[in-house]
Design a protein around this motif. Structure first.
Motif: not given
Length: 194
Positions: A154-178
């Motif tokens: 019903n358009g009431g209070p939003r519980v998850s509305g703290w908005l944030a961003q950072r630039p997309a960028r290449p990274s060495s995250h160390g996870l094996v991406d499957e």
């Protein structure tokens, strides 16, 4: 540790994983994720190919949802015209806490966003969870604004509305991406709204 796309057979594990996180948050005094997440909605995101799991041997260490679709009512038309990916439901198992796995997952998401041509990695966090907000700031995100109205009911209070961003960028995250390559749900372009 490896990251894989979630399968429909992972549904019960992911629901239990979320409940574990909600219980931990309750212990910290947060009401975040206090309502059970609808299984059919989670299954739909799994089937859309936007849910990913970090596996440490047979154990699920973490999960993240990464999508090109923004939640309605949060971002401006100008922001939506900028190529972006959105993270949701980042959760680290208590057994794997304190190992910067969340930070590595954010780096993986930012790297993936960069590889599909996104300019931004964006998120919305729980409006009352200040510790979580500080965590994202430490991870290089910049607070954009907090949206408190226009929730799902019903358009009431939003519980998850703290908005944030950072630039997309290449990274060495160390996870094996499957995972199955850089596409996330669908191609990301600024022309999506046109």
């Amino acid at each position: 540790m490896k990251i894989t796309a979630a399968q429909s057979s992972d549904l019960s594990k992911l629901l239990a994983f979320r409940e574990e996180a909600a219980a931990w948050l309750r212990e910290l005094g947060s009401d975040q994720w206090s309502r059970p997440y609808p299984a059919d909605r989670l299954l739909a995101t799994i089937e859309a190919g936007t849910v990913f799991m970090v596996r440490d041997g047979p154990a699920t260490a973490a999960t993240i949802t990464l999508t090109a679709d923004a939640e309605q009512g949060l971002w401006t038309a100008q922001e939506l015209s900028e190529p972006s990916l959105f993270i949701n439901k980042l959760t680290v198992a208590r057994t794997h806490a304190g190992q910067d796995l969340g930070g590595r997952l954010l780096d993986w998401a930012g790297d993936r966003a960069y590889r599909v041509g996104a300019e931004w990695l964006r998120l919305d966090a729980w409006t009352t969870n200040e510790a979580l907000q500080r965590y994202y700031i430490r991870q290089g995100f910049e607070h954009v604004r907090t949206v408190r109205e226009g929730g799902a009911v019903n358009g009431g209070p939003r519980v998850s509305g703290w908005l944030a961003q950072r630039p997309a960028r290449p990274s060495s995250h160390g996870l094996v991406d499957e995972t199955a390559g850089p596409s996330v749900g669908r191609a990301v372009t600024a022309k999506d709204d046109q």
